[in-house]
Design an enzyme around this catalytic site. Sequence first.
Site, PDB file in Angstrom:
ATOM      1  CB  CYS A 171      38.459  36.456  38.859  1.00 31.44           C
ATOM      2  SG  CYS A 171      39.174  35.627  40.277  1.00 31.44           S
ATOM      3  CB  CYS A 184      36.969  36.477  42.260  1.00 34.60           C
ATOM      4  SG  CYS A 184      38.645  37.018  41.923  1.00 34.60           S
TER       5      CYS A 184
END
Length: 144
Positions: free
Chosen positions: A69, A72
């Site tokens: 991700c 993230c």
Amino acid sequence: MSESARLTCLFCGQANRVPVAKLDAGPKCAKCGAKLAAGDVVAFDVTRHDKATRNDDLPLIVDYWAPWCGPCKMMAPEFAKAAIALRGKARFAKIDTQDYPAVSQRLQIRGIPLLILYAKGREVARLSGARPATDIEGFVRQHL
Ligand SMILES: [Zn+2]
């Protein structure tokens, strides 16, 4: 009379009791000696996640993330900055949802990054999406 707070060691899972007045003084785990509230972001597994989110008195903010991700990863340094800013008032941890998919399922997490704030053994609030440190800090302070 001294008020104390239950704090799970995020490293070994030991349940500790710490006088609230000493939260700023670098309390350590009775079992493994790790610092309990050092202002760092601790990566933990599902066992320690469950213990800490269900038992701790001090607010705990968990970053649900995954290595694939991008947002993230972008948010990680911001999350770390907020952890330092709130040292002694709240603790910060992260859990890799790729390693522990059952956690995402149980918590009905549909998108990451997602922050969940816990206090006194229950979920208090959620903040989704990649955020700057000031947003994260503000979100936590709202609920202190
Ligand atoms: Zn420990």
